[in-house]
Design a protein around this motif. Structure first.
Motif, mmCIF file in Angstrom:
data_model
loop_
_atom_site.group_PDB
_atom_site.id
_atom_site.type_symbol
_atom_site.label_atom_id
_atom_site.label_comp_id
_atom_site.label_asym_id
_atom_site.label_seq_id
_atom_site.Cartn_x
_atom_site.Cartn_y
_atom_site.Cartn_z
ATOM 1 N N UNK A 148 -17.625 12.603 54.571
ATOM 2 C CA UNK A 148 -16.543 12.206 55.465
ATOM 3 C C UNK A 148 -17.028 12.259 56.915
ATOM 4 N N UNK A 149 -16.629 11.256 57.720
ATOM 5 C CA UNK A 149 -17.031 11.234 59.135
ATOM 6 C C UNK A 149 -16.252 12.259 59.957
ATOM 7 N N UNK A 150 -14.926 12.192 59.840
ATOM 8 C CA UNK A 150 -14.061 13.084 60.610
ATOM 9 C C UNK A 150 -13.252 13.930 59.624
ATOM 10 N N UNK A 151 -13.729 15.124 59.295
ATOM 11 C CA UNK A 151 -13.019 15.953 58.320
ATOM 12 C C UNK A 151 -11.732 16.545 58.891
ATOM 13 N N UNK A 205 -7.884 7.097 38.461
ATOM 14 C CA UNK A 205 -6.918 8.135 38.813
ATOM 15 C C UNK A 205 -7.308 8.678 40.182
ATOM 16 N N UNK A 206 -6.313 8.755 41.079
ATOM 17 C CA UNK A 206 -6.565 9.223 42.448
ATOM 18 C C UNK A 206 -5.453 10.157 42.883
ATOM 19 N N UNK A 207 -5.846 11.255 43.503
ATOM 20 C CA UNK A 207 -4.873 12.163 44.080
ATOM 21 C C UNK A 207 -4.399 11.653 45.428
ATOM 22 N N UNK A 208 -3.446 12.344 46.021
ATOM 23 C CA UNK A 208 -2.923 11.919 47.321
ATOM 24 C C UNK A 208 -3.495 12.731 48.483
ATOM 25 N N UNK A 224 -10.112 10.272 50.062
ATOM 26 C CA UNK A 224 -9.325 10.983 49.052
ATOM 27 C C UNK A 224 -10.150 12.115 48.454
ATOM 28 N N UNK A 225 -9.530 13.272 48.282
ATOM 29 C CA UNK A 225 -10.218 14.449 47.745
ATOM 30 C C UNK A 225 -10.637 14.231 46.295
ATOM 31 N N UNK A 226 -9.750 13.640 45.470
ATOM 32 C CA UNK A 226 -10.099 13.378 44.065
ATOM 33 C C UNK A 226 -9.812 11.930 43.725
ATOM 34 N N UNK A 227 -10.825 11.225 43.273
ATOM 35 C CA UNK A 227 -10.683 9.852 42.814
ATOM 36 C C UNK A 227 -11.749 9.631 41.756
ATOM 37 N N UNK A 228 -11.356 9.067 40.613
ATOM 38 C CA UNK A 228 -12.302 8.931 39.518
ATOM 39 C C UNK A 228 -11.942 7.749 38.628
ATOM 40 N N UNK A 229 -12.971 7.090 38.106
ATOM 41 C CA UNK A 229 -12.776 6.083 37.065
ATOM 42 C C UNK A 229 -13.038 6.758 35.726
ATOM 43 N N UNK A 230 -12.142 6.530 34.784
ATOM 44 C CA UNK A 230 -12.214 7.175 33.473
ATOM 45 C C UNK A 230 -12.040 6.129 32.385
ATOM 46 N N UNK A 240 -3.497 20.847 41.971
ATOM 47 C CA UNK A 240 -2.109 20.384 42.057
ATOM 48 C C UNK A 240 -2.067 19.269 43.093
ATOM 49 N N UNK A 241 -1.401 18.190 42.724
ATOM 50 C CA UNK A 241 -1.392 17.005 43.589
ATOM 51 C C UNK A 241 -0.480 15.969 42.947
ATOM 52 N N UNK A 242 -0.318 14.861 43.627
ATOM 53 C CA UNK A 242 0.382 13.696 43.089
ATOM 54 C C UNK A 242 -0.680 12.650 42.792
ATOM 55 N N UNK A 243 -0.782 12.233 41.523
ATOM 56 C CA UNK A 243 -1.855 11.346 41.078
ATOM 57 C C UNK A 243 -1.335 9.945 40.768
ATOM 58 N N UNK A 244 -2.022 8.953 41.333
ATOM 59 C CA UNK A 244 -1.758 7.554 41.015
ATOM 60 C C UNK A 244 -2.731 7.143 39.921
ATOM 61 N N UNK A 245 -2.233 6.384 38.960
ATOM 62 C CA UNK A 245 -3.056 5.944 37.836
ATOM 63 C C UNK A 245 -2.887 4.443 37.682
ATOM 64 N N UNK A 246 -4.016 3.735 37.539
ATOM 65 C CA UNK A 246 -3.990 2.287 37.354
ATOM 66 C C UNK A 246 -5.004 1.894 36.300
ATOM 67 N N UNK A 247 -4.646 0.895 35.502
ATOM 68 C CA UNK A 247 -5.636 0.340 34.578
ATOM 69 C C UNK A 247 -6.637 -0.466 35.401
ATOM 70 N N UNK A 248 -7.907 -0.332 35.055
ATOM 71 C CA UNK A 248 -8.938 -1.159 35.688
ATOM 72 C C UNK A 248 -9.807 -1.778 34.588
#
Length: 176
Positions: A40-43, A87-90, A102-108, A123-131
């Motif tokens: 990250x550039x600006x943490x 799946x990506x956290x907020x 984003x702190x957590x983002x992953x392709x599964x 603990x977080x709010x996770x968005x999930x999308x089919x890819x």
């Protein structure tokens, strides 16, 4: 100590140098990040600065990790194997190029039985999308995004249908 406070006395003064990581077995991790670093550039939480005869305070939040149990089904409830999703956290750890990192983002991908267990999630709010190139998302059992509480386990079922360029997914929520 018992209040979760760590004190380090007579530390050598330095600017943006002290890298701090806080964790515990079975818990999430929180940490500082290097300015203009590889992640990250600006943490939002840069490495700490220690100034001569000054007190440096930094706060961290960790809690028990949780699990999301994913499954992919057809509308007739039969399993759909090997379906790709993201799946990506907020939560974000700062910005790079003006965009949030984003702190957590992953392709599964679900397994041959149409299941995927994602453990050790913060603990977080996770968005999930089919890819997946073969399937569209026709619906979910458990509304999206998924709110994962500390130490909890959440079941999420994605209803997958064969890819159709005219597909449209609409989510309707009752005002109550």
């Amino acid at each position: 100590n018992n209040d979760g406070v760590f004190q380090l006395i007579d530390t050598k003064p330095a600017v943006d140098t002290y890298e701090i990581t806080v964790t515990k077995v079975g818990y999430s991790t929180d940490r500082t990040y290097k300015l203009d670093g590889p992640e990250v550039e600006i943490p939002s939480k840069p490495h700490s600065t220690v100034a001569l005869q000054q007190v440096t305070q930094t706060s961290f939040a960790i809690d028990q990790v949780g699990t999301i149990n994913m499954s992919t089904l057809r509308s007739n409830c039969s399993a759909v194997p090997n379906v790709g999703f993201s799946i990506s956290g907020s939560k974000n750890i700062g910005t790079t190029g003006g965009n949030p990192v984003i702190k957590y983002s992953s392709n599964q991908t679900t397994n041959g039985s149409g299941e995927k267990i994602i453990s050790n999630l913060e603990w977080d709010t996770y968005s999930i999308q089919l890819n997946d190139a073969n399937y569209d998302l026709a619906g979910t059992i458990s509304t999206l995004p998924v709110l994962l509480s500390p130490g909890s386990s959440q079941n999420v079922t994605l209803i997958a249908i064969d890819k159709d360029p005219r597909a449209l997914l609409v989510t309707v929520k009752d005002a109550a």
